[in-house]
Motif scaffolding. Structure first.
Motif, short mmCIF file in Angstrom:
data_model
loop_
_atom_site.label_atom_id
_atom_site.label_comp_id
_atom_site.label_asym_id
_atom_site.label_seq_id
_atom_site.Cartn_x
_atom_site.Cartn_y
_atom_site.Cartn_z
N LEU A 6 0.82 -1.21 0.00
CA LEU A 6 0.00 0.00 0.00
C LEU A 6 0.86 1.26 0.00
CD1 LEU A 6 -2.52 -1.19 2.72
CD2 LEU A 6 -3.02 -0.90 0.29
N GLY A 7 0.35 2.31 -0.65
CA GLY A 7 1.06 3.57 -0.63
C GLY A 7 0.44 4.56 -1.58
N TYR A 62 2.02 6.11 -3.85
CA TYR A 62 2.55 5.79 -5.17
C TYR A 62 2.00 4.43 -5.54
CZ TYR A 62 5.97 5.81 -8.99
OH TYR A 62 6.58 5.82 -10.22
N SER A 76 12.50 2.78 -6.71
CA SER A 76 12.98 3.62 -5.62
C SER A 76 11.91 3.78 -4.54
CB SER A 76 13.38 4.99 -6.17
OG SER A 76 13.84 5.83 -5.14
N ALA A 77 10.64 3.92 -4.97
CA ALA A 77 9.55 4.06 -4.00
C ALA A 77 9.50 2.85 -3.08
CB ALA A 77 8.22 4.25 -4.72
N ASN A 117 13.65 2.47 -1.45
CA ASN A 117 14.21 3.56 -0.66
C ASN A 117 13.21 4.27 0.24
OD1 ASN A 117 16.79 3.26 -1.80
ND2 ASN A 117 16.11 4.37 -3.62
N VAL A 118 11.92 4.07 -0.04
CA VAL A 118 10.93 4.77 0.77
C VAL A 118 10.11 3.80 1.60
CG1 VAL A 118 8.96 6.33 0.74
CG2 VAL A 118 10.81 6.66 -0.89
N ARG A 119 9.47 2.85 0.92
CA ARG A 119 8.50 2.02 1.64
C ARG A 119 9.18 1.04 2.59
NH1 ARG A 119 3.71 -0.06 -2.21
NH2 ARG A 119 3.54 2.12 -2.81
N ARG A 171 10.71 2.64 5.64
CA ARG A 171 9.67 3.15 6.53
C ARG A 171 9.03 2.02 7.33
NH1 ARG A 171 5.49 8.08 5.18
NH2 ARG A 171 4.40 7.93 7.15
N ASN A 211 7.72 9.66 8.29
CA ASN A 211 7.82 10.14 6.92
C ASN A 211 9.25 10.52 6.54
OD1 ASN A 211 6.84 10.88 4.45
ND2 ASN A 211 5.95 12.81 5.11
N VAL A 244 12.09 9.03 7.46
CA VAL A 244 13.09 7.97 7.60
C VAL A 244 13.77 7.69 6.26
CG1 VAL A 244 13.42 5.54 8.12
CG2 VAL A 244 11.84 6.91 9.49
N SER A 245 15.08 7.67 6.29
CA SER A 245 15.82 7.31 5.08
C SER A 245 16.73 6.14 5.41
CB SER A 245 16.65 8.51 4.60
OG SER A 245 17.64 8.80 5.56
N ARG A 251 -0.03 7.17 6.16
CA ARG A 251 0.56 7.58 4.87
C ARG A 251 -0.35 7.30 3.68
NH1 ARG A 251 3.23 3.07 2.43
NH2 ARG A 251 3.22 1.28 3.82
#
Lengths: 369, 371
Positions: free
Chosen positions: B62-63, B65, B93-94, B97-99, B102, B227, B229-230, B339
């Motif tokens: 889920l997201g 994007y 990347s979503a 690097n993001v989901r 997180r 939100n 967090v990297s 999110r």
């Protein structure tokens, strides 16, 4: 049985009474020497016909008396604009003026009473505090983060009336309209699907933004661009001590809209280029990440300054080929000279454009952002 | 608060560490008044592990994007298997690097806050404390606020946040020392004093802050969010949290001893002072690292241990691992709502409070399962 102390006390009370009477006699009676203003909330306020003094409560609005050439009549100011580095260059005297209003809803009443202006110009929250705790009349402004150019013009016309400088107000509006027409003229032929989408990413996370229901959407459209998060409304909800209109979007949301242009107010564009969450974005790949300019006040607020210069700056940065004839620094210098009668140097103009102006905290200049 | 209950509950807690359920082979049903979960903590643990897996998997799909589930799976598998790239680099990347960062952050922060809370509740013998009782969040919040006010870098903000979190707890601990011991009451009171000091300092920073520019950044930080967090954050802070969680798990049976009170614990040969320092240090490091990564997220350290007690009872040997799984699953689930539910992020602190407060209210009205 009155003691000596009691006599002294009585004398003091009587003296205080006389002093207070002295105060009240200065209150203007509705005669030929006064004028009446209908404020933006529809209230009638009586002011001395000339020489009235003002307290001005609100960040973006604080520059308007300067724009009208009437800043001498402002005796109580707001802390935010007072701390701005460029504001202090324009008016070194502002630093020593009392600033009873800090953030929205925080007014130091005693400091206001010491200054005792004839009236206070404020928005609803601060206005209600002043009205309920003092006898100082309040001129209410109406304004939100949703306000666009139309409301900006209305506000300037109203302020021109309050400060009795309608011609200067009109001069600003003409300048604004000419600028918008110029930008429209230069960008009109850009097809909708080629207009650059702009994402404003504020804060340390670069994820706090101004959505479709804020002035920012109109500012970007004036520059021939589009707000990348125009579909998101951000004015709902309110955080303590903060303007509505700013809200956080998720990183994924930014990836989903894939902006072609990113404006940040903290850190540097290099940070985004080195962050693996951001580096896939079109704007980052094409090197179109810019630090938001700062001048007399933050540009990401609906101020007279940002209404003119933000669209100009954005249009120049987004479509440099269309504006190759006049340098951006010249436009910036012209604006401060014409509108604020504050001639600035090339270096100062460049500092505005680069977002290098900050605010003065603890006597030290802090980078904005 | 209810020492009789503690005594009664502690009576069957085998201090030596042998599993209680192993001895209860007679299956006396309700005879010992224990729930099914209390008699089968191992099964509960396995079930919760499955729940955590399902929640994490759902969160991955889920997201904002929109990526088809099969693409998400393919993106992840492509790092080990030779799969042809049919997706855009942004989609990859979503996910990568993001989901995923997180979700991992949600797991670590949720698990860390929950186990810190459970440990503190055991150590303080009080069901109303969380790991924030000693002022770590207030200190970390202050560190972040001055970081945002004076510096222009996320890393500096995080370092200051971590340092001030530890500093606040160090001050509270130092203040509570009475003749080389730290009475629980003194700890709680010192914690309250230091927390209010740092909260006031944070308000002071907000007051002197450039109110237009820095204020929103400070307010958003204090609200808490995953939100920001990297992957680099995770690489530094993740191991710190994970090791501290393992540390607390390692001393979990000793916390049972602490719940009997300092004197009895000492009589059993446990160095209570050293144990307290270890627990405080580990829980504080977890909380400070969590605040660095995600701001201040409330309620988890308070509510999750109670949910855990409803499931497996008050024995810390089971409660702590259960809290880890529950806390992780809860925060991942709540963060997924934060999110995805609205176009703008919903502040996670609001969601944890909206969900946490009613749960807590229900727990209060229920028959007290003991703590």
């Amino acid at each position: 049985m009155m003691t000596k102390t009691s006599y002294v006390l009585c004398a003091l009370i009587i003296a205080a009474g006389i002093l207070c009477c002295g105060c009240t006699t200065t209150t203007p009676a509705p005669t030929a020497e006064t004028r009446t203003i209908t404020d933006m909330a529809g209230n009638q306020i009586t002011l001395p016909a000339s020489g009235a003094t003002f307290g001005i409560f609100g960040g973006p609005i604080s520059q308007v008396p300067y724009l009208l050439g009437a800043n001498e009549s402002v005796t109580a100011v707001t802390k935010g604009p007072q701390m701005m580095e460029m504001m202090q260059q324009m008016d070194p005297g502002i630093a020593s003026k009392p600033a009873p209003r800090t953030t929205n809803g925080n007014v130091n009443i005693e400091q206001l009473l010491v200054t005792n202006p004839d009236c206070v110009i404020a928005f609803d929250v601060d206005g209600e505090i002043v009205e309920s705790q003092t006898d100082i009349p309040v001129i209410y402004l109406s304004g939100t983060m949703s306000d666009g150019f139309k409301e900006m013009r209305q506000e300037i016309v109203f302020m021109g009336e309050v400060f009795q400088r309608p011609e200067r107000a009109q001069a600003y509006i003409d300048y604004l309209d000419e600028t918008l027409a110029f930008l429209e003229n230069r960008t009109a032929d850009i097809p909708d699907d080629e207009r650059i989408t702009v994402f404003l990413g504020e804060g340390v996370s670069h994820l706090q933004t101004l959505g479709g229901d804020t002035f920012f959407t109109e500012w970007t459209e004036a520059a021939g661009c589009r707000n990348a998060v125009a579909a998101i409304e951000t004015t709902q909800g309110q955080q303590e001590g903060m303007h509505t209109g700013i809200n956080e979007v998720s990183m994924e949301q930014v990836l989903a809209v894939d902006p072609g242009f990113i404006i940040i107010d903290t850190s540097s564009p290099a940070e985004l280029a080195n962050d693996n969450r951001w580096k896939e974005l079109t704007a980052v790949k094409e090197g179109r990440v810019y630090k938001q300019p700062t001048g007399l006040f933050l540009w990401s607020r609906p101020s007279a300054e940002s209404a003119v210069l933000y669209p100009v700056w954005l249009a120049y940065k987004a479509y440099p080929d269309r504006f190759a004839d006049v340098p951006l620094t010249d436009r910036v210098k012209d604006f401060y000279t014409e509108v604020f009668e504050f001639p600035i140097t090339d270096a100062q103009a460049q500092k505005v454009i680069d977002g290098a102006y900050g605010s003065v905290t603890f006597g030290q200049v802090q980078q904005s952002g | 608060m209810r020492p009789k209950t503690i005594g009664a509950k502690s009576a069957y807690v085998d201090v030596g560490g042998a599993p209680v359920t192993g001895t209860a082979t007679t299956e006396p049903g309700q005879a010992d008044g224990r729930s099914w979960g209390e008699r089968h903590p191992g099964t509960v643990l396995v079930l919760l592990l499955a729940v955590l897996g399902i929640v994490a998997f759902a969160a991955l799909m889920l997201g904002r994007y929109i990526i088809p589930p099969e693409t998400v799976v393919a993106v992840i598998l492509s790092s080990v298997l030779p799969i042809e790239e049919t997706w855009s680099s942004t989609a990859a990347s979503a996910v990568v690097n993001v989901r995923i960062p997180r979700i991992i952050a949600g797991l670590l922060v949720g698990a860390g806050l929950a186990i810190s809370g459970a440990s503190f509740q055991g150590m303080f013998r009080n069901p109303l404390v969380s790991s924030q009782i000693l002022g770590v969040a207030a200190g970390a919040g202050f560190g972040a606020a001055i970081g945002i006010l004076l510096f222009d870098s996320l890393v500096v903000v995080q370092i200051l946040s971590f340092v001030f979190g530890l500093l606040a707890v160090g001050m509270a601990y130092g203040l509570s020392r009475v003749r080389s011991s730290t009475p629980i009451l003194m700890l709680v009171l010192s914690g309250i004093v230091i927390a209010s000091l740092f909260s006031a300092l944070t308000s002071m920073v907000k007051y002197v802050a450039d109110p237009m520019n820095k204020m929103p950044a400070i307010v958003f930080w204090l609200l808490g969010s995953l939100n920001h967090v990297s992957t680099p954050d995770l690489l530094v802070l993740g191991p710190i949290i994970a090791i501290s969680i393992l540390g607390l798990l390692a001393v979990r049976w000793r916390i049972n001893v602490l719940t009997m009170g300092d004197e009895e614990a000492r009589a059993l040969g446990v160095n209570t002072e050293r144990l307290k320092v270890i627990i405080i240090l580990l829980a504080t490091v977890i909380t400070a690292a969590a605040v660095c990564m995600s701001g201040i997220i409330g309620w988890i350290g308070l509510v999750i241990p109670h949910m855990g007690r409803m499931l497996v009872g008050p024995d810390n040997r089971y409660l702590l691992p259960i809290s880890v799984l529950l806390g992780g699953a809860f925060l991942i689930a709540v963060d997924t709502v934060a999110r995805t539910a609205a176009p703008a992020e919903i502040p996670i602190g609001i969601l944890t409070a909206i969900i946490g407060a009613p749960i807590f209210a229900i727990l209060l009205r229920r028959n007290n399962p003991g703590w």
